[in-house]
Design a protein around this motif. Structure first.
Motif, PDB file in Angstrom:
ATOM      1  N   HIS A 243       0.822  -1.203   0.000  1.00  0.00           N
ATOM      2  CA  HIS A 243       0.000   0.000   0.000  1.00  0.00           C
ATOM      3  C   HIS A 243       0.862   1.261   0.000  1.00  0.00           C
ATOM      4  CE1 HIS A 243      -3.680  -2.179   0.329  1.00  0.00           C
ATOM      5  NE2 HIS A 243      -3.470  -2.622   1.563  1.00  0.00           N
ATOM      6  N   VAL A 244       2.153   1.107   0.291  1.00  0.00           N
ATOM      7  CA  VAL A 244       3.073   2.238   0.299  1.00  0.00           C
ATOM      8  C   VAL A 244       4.041   2.106  -0.869  1.00  0.00           C
ATOM      9  CG1 VAL A 244       2.902   2.536   2.785  1.00  0.00           C
ATOM     10  CG2 VAL A 244       4.690   1.051   1.845  1.00  0.00           C
ATOM     11  N   VAL A 245       4.650   3.196  -1.253  1.00  0.00           N
ATOM     12  CA  VAL A 245       5.616   3.192  -2.348  1.00  0.00           C
ATOM     13  C   VAL A 245       6.949   2.660  -1.838  1.00  0.00           C
ATOM     14  CG1 VAL A 245       6.882   4.601  -4.010  1.00  0.00           C
ATOM     15  CG2 VAL A 245       4.480   5.113  -3.496  1.00  0.00           C
ATOM     16  N   LEU A 246       7.492   1.654  -2.523  1.00  0.00           N
ATOM     17  CA  LEU A 246       8.792   1.095  -2.177  1.00  0.00           C
ATOM     18  C   LEU A 246       9.723   1.231  -3.377  1.00  0.00           C
ATOM     19  CD1 LEU A 246       7.828  -2.284  -0.450  1.00  0.00           C
ATOM     20  CD2 LEU A 246       8.311  -0.095   0.641  1.00  0.00           C
ATOM     21  N   PRO A 247      10.964   1.639  -3.142  1.00  0.00           N
ATOM     22  CA  PRO A 247      11.936   1.635  -4.247  1.00  0.00           C
ATOM     23  C   PRO A 247      12.212   0.203  -4.663  1.00  0.00           C
ATOM     24  CG  PRO A 247      13.038   2.045  -2.173  1.00  0.00           C
ATOM     25  CD  PRO A 247      11.566   2.070  -1.876  1.00  0.00           C
ATOM     26  N   ASN A 248      12.518  -0.011  -5.912  1.00  0.00           N
ATOM     27  CA  ASN A 248      12.700  -1.364  -6.415  1.00  0.00           C
ATOM     28  C   ASN A 248      14.028  -1.948  -5.970  1.00  0.00           C
ATOM     29  OD1 ASN A 248      11.494  -3.477  -7.785  1.00  0.00           O
ATOM     30  ND2 ASN A 248      11.151  -2.262  -9.630  1.00  0.00           N
ATOM     31  N   GLY A 249      14.000  -3.179  -5.499  1.00  0.00           N
ATOM     32  CA  GLY A 249      15.219  -3.910  -5.194  1.00  0.00           C
ATOM     33  C   GLY A 249      16.066  -3.278  -4.117  1.00  0.00           C
TER      34      GLY A 249
END
Length: 266
Positions: A243-249
């Motif tokens: 539900h939150v924005v996460l940076p990839n990898g």
């Protein structure tokens, strides 16, 4: 030599977030962005797992899942020798990315123990950051080879061509892997597979989950595995989008920055 149970308890404690603490959701989001892994406790019923999963992610369905989106992970007695179904047996499950054969594997995995095994059944987690750093420092050619596009094919005829390490536009790196009979490798990377397996083995952390304990991990950063077990081991799993924005990898170590080669892959 360190006691295995002590190591498991320390690793669990190092990543633990209390779900009942004030602002727990903020702490979980911050930890996912930082380390990609959160350990949890107190989820002793299916309803509790479902409620927490729904708060953490938009649950996505799985072919073996129930209508509520959760999948019971246990030895069904009929999948042990079926390629691609090792998770539903009682044998060893090698380090892998969940749904690696799909174009976009689910970002989050929540796995919670309802009943531990009689013997064995340890969870094994491996941070892609550590794998990448070890390869880059000990076998740079392997790190470069596994970043080469379309050097692996994961899944059946409807699977997905990809690579172990994907270098994102912002320089971060995602990992994708499976190691069963549904993984096929380009001749370009086959000579480096032993180095990859060695790096994984050297980076593993073991968890012995008890009733109500579980973990939430970034499926684009961490690999998960399991040891062979006996008994009626039962876990519930949810997959989904945060539900939150996460940076990839992950951001690679400064000394481990590896750019993909521009030729040589087949």
């Amino acid at each position: 030599m360190l006691d295995a149970s002590a190591g498991s308890e320390r690793f669990f404690a190092d990543h633990y977030v209390n779900l009942r603490a004030p602002h727990a959701s903020d702490a979980i989001a911050a930890q996912l962005r930082d380390t990609g892994l959160v350990t949890l406790n107190g989820l002793t019923t299916r309803q509790a797992v479902l409620v927490s999963a729904s708060q953490l992610m938009e649950i996505t369905p799985h072919p073996h899942g129930a209508p509520d989106g959760l999948t019971l992970i246990h030895d069904t007695g009929g999948h042990a020798h079926c390629t691609g179904f090792a998770g539903l047996g009682n044998g060893e499950l090698l380090a892998h990315t969940e749904r690696s054969g799909t174009p976009k594997p689910p970002r989050l995995i929540l796995l919670v123990c309802l009943q531990p095994a009689s013997t064995g059944g340890e969870t094994i987690l491996t941070d892609g950051l550590d794998i990448h750093a070890r390869l880059a420092s000990q076998n740079r050619a392997a790190a470069i080879a596994f970043s080469q596009p379309r050097t692996a094919y994961f899944g059946t005829g409807t699977g997905h061509a990809s690579q172990v390490f994907t270098v994102e536009a912002d320089g971060r790196i995602s990992i994708r892997l499976r190691q069963d009979g549904l993984a096929r490798w380009s001749p370009f990377v086959q000579p480096y597979l032993p180095a990859l397996r060695t790096a994984i083995a050297a980076s593993q952390h073991r968890l012995t989950l008890q009733v109500g304990q579980g973990y939430l991990l970034d499926n684009h950063r961490w690999l998960h595995a399991r040891t062979r077990f006996t008994g009626d081991r039962r876990l519930l799993r949810a997959l989904g989008a945060p539900h939150v924005v996460l940076p990839n990898g992950f951001t690679p170590c400064p000394t481990a920055s590896v750019l993909p080669m521009t030729s040589g892959a087949v």
